[in-house]
Design a protein around this motif. Structure first.
Motif, PDB file in Angstrom:
ATOM      1  N   GLU A 140       3.862   1.528  -0.985  1.00 50.55           N
ATOM      2  CA  GLU A 140       4.558   1.569  -2.283  1.00 50.55           C
ATOM      3  C   GLU A 140       3.680   2.254  -3.327  1.00 50.55           C
ATOM      4  O   GLU A 140       4.141   3.082  -4.098  1.00 50.55           O
ATOM      5  CB  GLU A 140       4.897   0.118  -2.710  1.00 50.55           C
ATOM      6  N   GLU A 141       2.375   1.901  -3.294  1.00 53.06           N
ATOM      7  CA  GLU A 141       1.420   2.534  -4.212  1.00 53.06           C
ATOM      8  C   GLU A 141       1.349   4.043  -3.929  1.00 53.06           C
ATOM      9  O   GLU A 141       1.287   4.860  -4.844  1.00 53.06           O
ATOM     10  CB  GLU A 141       0.039   1.888  -4.016  1.00 53.06           C
ATOM     11  N   ASN A 194      -7.542   0.985   1.283  1.00 50.57           N
ATOM     12  CA  ASN A 194      -6.933  -0.230   1.817  1.00 50.57           C
ATOM     13  C   ASN A 194      -7.119  -0.388   3.331  1.00 50.57           C
ATOM     14  O   ASN A 194      -6.388  -1.144   3.989  1.00 50.57           O
ATOM     15  CB  ASN A 194      -5.448  -0.257   1.462  1.00 50.57           C
ATOM     16  N   VAL A 250       0.831  -1.211   0.000  1.00 56.87           N
ATOM     17  CA  VAL A 250       0.000   0.000   0.000  1.00 56.87           C
ATOM     18  C   VAL A 250       0.866   1.262   0.000  1.00 56.87           C
ATOM     19  O   VAL A 250       0.646   2.179  -0.790  1.00 56.87           O
ATOM     20  CB  VAL A 250      -0.964   0.014   1.223  1.00 56.87           C
ATOM     21  N   ILE A 259      -5.648   6.347  -1.155  1.00 59.23           N
ATOM     22  CA  ILE A 259      -5.087   4.994  -1.289  1.00 59.23           C
ATOM     23  C   ILE A 259      -5.146   4.273   0.059  1.00 59.23           C
ATOM     24  O   ILE A 259      -5.532   3.109   0.147  1.00 59.23           O
ATOM     25  CB  ILE A 259      -3.633   5.058  -1.831  1.00 59.23           C
ATOM     26  N   ARG A 278       4.464   5.745  -5.285  1.00 65.97           N
ATOM     27  CA  ARG A 278       4.370   5.789  -6.751  1.00 65.97           C
ATOM     28  C   ARG A 278       3.483   6.950  -7.201  1.00 65.97           C
ATOM     29  O   ARG A 278       3.815   7.703  -8.096  1.00 65.97           O
ATOM     30  CB  ARG A 278       3.788   4.470  -7.270  1.00 65.97           C
ATOM     31  N   ARG A 279       2.347   7.087  -6.512  1.00 67.88           N
ATOM     32  CA  ARG A 279       1.387   8.148  -6.862  1.00 67.88           C
ATOM     33  C   ARG A 279       2.017   9.531  -6.635  1.00 67.88           C
ATOM     34  O   ARG A 279       1.843  10.438  -7.450  1.00 67.88           O
ATOM     35  CB  ARG A 279       0.119   7.979  -6.013  1.00 67.88           C
TER      36      ARG A 279
END
Ligand code: AMP
Ligand code: MG
Length: 352
Positions: free
Chosen positions: A75-76, A208, A73, A204, A79-80
């Motif tokens: 990591e996402e 989650n 999560v 995000i 990235r965003r």
């Protein structure tokens, strides 16, 4: 006899009691240890990382139960953040903002999220009567260049550049087409992009089911849920004159806190410090407000409004904040060397 029977009965019930104590006490201890360990495990599971992004540092701090879940999560989230940094930075070639600034007069098609953010930016301009204006970039460049060449710009230069500034001349058309009505216009999302980016990570995390966390993007902070032992997160508002001193400690839950001020980012000219926030109406760096802090449900709102309040000043700024629901603020002005603080109606309730 009855006495004996009674005694006998008493004996057997005492035995039962001792027996049950022998079982119940260890069971209670085991349950307590299990519960304690579980809670300990919960408290011990923390993720905290800082990365250099948006010309500043971004920290993500989460409290969670299982490590495997969180890493994917966050990591996402990272990235965003990197994606937004490229698409929204006026200086990153290939990003949407850079493309708009290059060919905006002819019209540029942008992504849905950039289009929506531009739309909301124009709404903030309306709300703040032009104090917040993403088309201020030509003036930002003028003042940055002045600082670089150590030459105070003359009035004519300011007047000429000001002609290229005005949010009413930024047009959002069908099919996500963005265009400028005046040649030479440029936009800068520096006053709202970090807040927007923080909100995207919050989305995000919420998706989650990560509830307890904070994200700090160089002063644009969002506090989700609570900190350890069910306490609210605390955010210190720095003294604009002395970074090591805290003026107020705020207790925050599921809200954002952003401070705009000229104590960290400023323009230096003729030995004087000027704010990096420009008044789009006068064309000159805002003067007087040395810090403005906004608490709002989203980081984007807190970010845009804190920049606007620096331009609006204490009185007008607090009047606007008091007219909005779920938004609080503190504005600090420098009055001939003395600090004057303006606080919104509900600000006090947030103080520890
Ligand atoms: P912040 O630190 O969020 O207050 O944003 C400041 C940055 O926004 C500056 O460095 C400029 O790039 C840009 N900016 C300056 N003045 C304004 C303004 N009046 N409205 C919108 N953006 C501005
Ligand atoms: Mg801002």
């Amino acid at each position: 006899m009855p006495t004996r029977i009674n005694k006998g009965l008493e004996d057997s019930s005492t035995k039962n009691k001792i027996f049950s104590i022998k079982i119940v006490v260890p069971l209670l201890i085991a349950a307590f240890l299990l519960f304690y360990n579980f809670n300990q495990k919960k408290e011990l599971s923390e993720y905290k990382e800082t990365q250099a992004l948006f010309g500043s540092y971004v920290t993500i701090h989460c409290l969670y139960d299982e490590r495997e879940d969180i890493l994917g999560v966050v990591e996402e989230g990272w990235r965003r953040l990197k994606e937004i940094q490229i698409s929204m930075n006026a200086l990153s070639v290939g990003g949407y903002v850079a493309r708009i600034n290059k060919s905006g007069y002819d019209g540029v098609q942008v992504s849905d999220d950039v289009y929506r953010l531009l739309k909301r930016s124009l709404e903030f301009s309306d709300l703040t009567r032009g104090a917040f204006d993403i088309t201020v970039f030509p003036l930002v460049e003028l003042w940055k260049n002045a600082a670089r060449s150590r030459q105070f710009p003359d009035e004519t230069a300011v007047t000429n550049v000001k002609k290229k500034v005005g949010y009413q001349n930024l047009k959002l058309k069908n099919d996500n087409i963005v265009s400028f009505k005046v040649s030479g216009m440029k936009i800068d999302l520096g006053a709202i992009a970090k807040g927007y980016a923080v909100d995207e990570v919050v989305k995000i995390f919420t998706k989650n089911k990560i509830k307890n966390f904070y994200i700090d993007a160089g002063g644009d902070i969002y506090c989700g849920g609570k900190y350890k032992k069910k306490k609210k997160w605390t955010v210190g508002v720095q003294d604009p004159r002395n970074k090591t001193k805290i003026i107020d400690v705020l207790r925050i839950e599921d809200a954002a806190v952003t401070t705009s001020g000229n104590y960290e980012r400023f323009i230096s000219l003729n030995g004087k410090k000027y704010s990096h926030i420009i008044d789009p109406v006068t064309g000159y760096p805002q003067d007087g407000v040395i810090s403005s802090t906004v608490i709002a449900p989203t980081a984007e709102k807190a970010d845009a409004l804190s920049t606007a309040l620096s331009v609006m000043g204490g009185k007008k700024g607090i009047k606007l904040i008091n007219s909005l629901s779920h938004v609080e603020a503190m504005i600090i002005e420098d009055k001939g060397g003395k600090l004057k603080k303006y606080r919104s109606k509900g600000y006090k309730k947030l103080k520890k």
